[in-house]
Write a protein that holds these residues in place. Structure first.
Motif, short mmCIF file in Angstrom:
data_model
loop_
_atom_site.label_atom_id
_atom_site.label_comp_id
_atom_site.label_asym_id
_atom_site.label_seq_id
_atom_site.Cartn_x
_atom_site.Cartn_y
_atom_site.Cartn_z
N SER A 34 44.39 48.39 44.80
CA SER A 34 44.59 48.96 46.13
C SER A 34 43.38 48.86 47.04
O SER A 34 43.51 48.99 48.26
CB SER A 34 45.03 50.42 46.02
N VAL A 35 42.18 48.63 46.49
CA VAL A 35 40.99 48.49 47.33
C VAL A 35 40.53 47.04 47.45
O VAL A 35 39.51 46.76 48.06
CB VAL A 35 39.82 49.39 46.85
N GLY A 36 41.27 46.12 46.84
CA GLY A 36 40.96 44.70 47.01
C GLY A 36 40.19 44.04 45.89
O GLY A 36 39.83 42.87 46.00
N ASN A 37 39.90 44.76 44.81
CA ASN A 37 39.24 44.12 43.67
C ASN A 37 40.23 43.18 42.99
O ASN A 37 41.42 43.46 42.92
CB ASN A 37 38.74 45.16 42.68
N LEU A 38 39.73 42.07 42.47
CA LEU A 38 40.56 41.03 41.89
C LEU A 38 40.51 41.09 40.36
O LEU A 38 39.43 41.15 39.78
CB LEU A 38 40.07 39.66 42.38
N TYR A 39 41.68 41.06 39.73
CA TYR A 39 41.79 41.04 38.28
C TYR A 39 42.36 39.69 37.86
O TYR A 39 43.31 39.19 38.46
CB TYR A 39 42.71 42.16 37.79
N VAL A 40 41.75 39.10 36.81
CA VAL A 40 42.13 37.77 36.35
C VAL A 40 42.40 37.81 34.85
O VAL A 40 41.56 38.29 34.09
CB VAL A 40 41.00 36.75 36.64
N THR A 41 43.55 37.29 34.42
CA THR A 41 43.77 37.10 32.99
C THR A 41 43.08 35.80 32.60
O THR A 41 43.41 34.73 33.10
CB THR A 41 45.26 37.04 32.61
N ASP A 42 42.09 35.91 31.77
CA ASP A 42 41.24 34.80 31.34
C ASP A 42 41.68 34.41 29.92
O ASP A 42 41.13 34.87 28.93
CB ASP A 42 39.78 35.27 31.37
N TRP A 43 42.71 33.57 29.84
CA TRP A 43 43.46 33.33 28.61
C TRP A 43 42.62 32.91 27.41
O TRP A 43 42.63 33.56 26.39
CB TRP A 43 44.56 32.30 28.89
#
Length: 106
Positions: free
Chosen positions: A80-89
């Motif tokens: 909701s504040v714009g931080n990015l989450y990435v699944t790093d397989w």
């Protein structure tokens, strides 16, 4: 695609002026401002659009396991504040990147 249309429009990748070439684009999302972000699994990076076109924002140094590197990112999401989450397989982790920074020094 518009409703009922059989033809799409390229918005990122090969054939689009101002875009970066992609290699196995896997996940895509939009941020709150409507900019496109792509998990480019084949090049182990995250591509983001902005006022000056597309740029690599995470994983600019190639595949790896350092905190600012990825190894086959598959999906991306914003909180909701714009931080990015990435699944790093292939690193078996989920990475969080803060809104105010990116790993490419831009």
């Amino acid at each position: 695609f518009t409703f009922g249309s059989l033809t799409g429009t390229t918005v990122a990748g090969t054939g689009l002026m101002g875009s970066l070439s992609l290699s196995a684009p896997y996940g895509v999302t939009l941020d709150g401002d409507g900019y496109i972000f792509v998990a480019d699994a084949g090049k182990s990076r995250i591509i983001g659009s902005g006022p000056r076109g597309f740029r690599s924002i995470i994983g600019c140094e190639g595949s790896g396991s350092a905190a600012r590197q990825l190894n086959t990112p598959l999906s991306i999401s914003f909180d909701s504040v714009g931080n990015l989450y990435v699944t790093d397989w292939l690193n078996s982790r989920i990475q969080k990147f803060l809104l105010t920074t990116n790993s490419c020094g831009e």
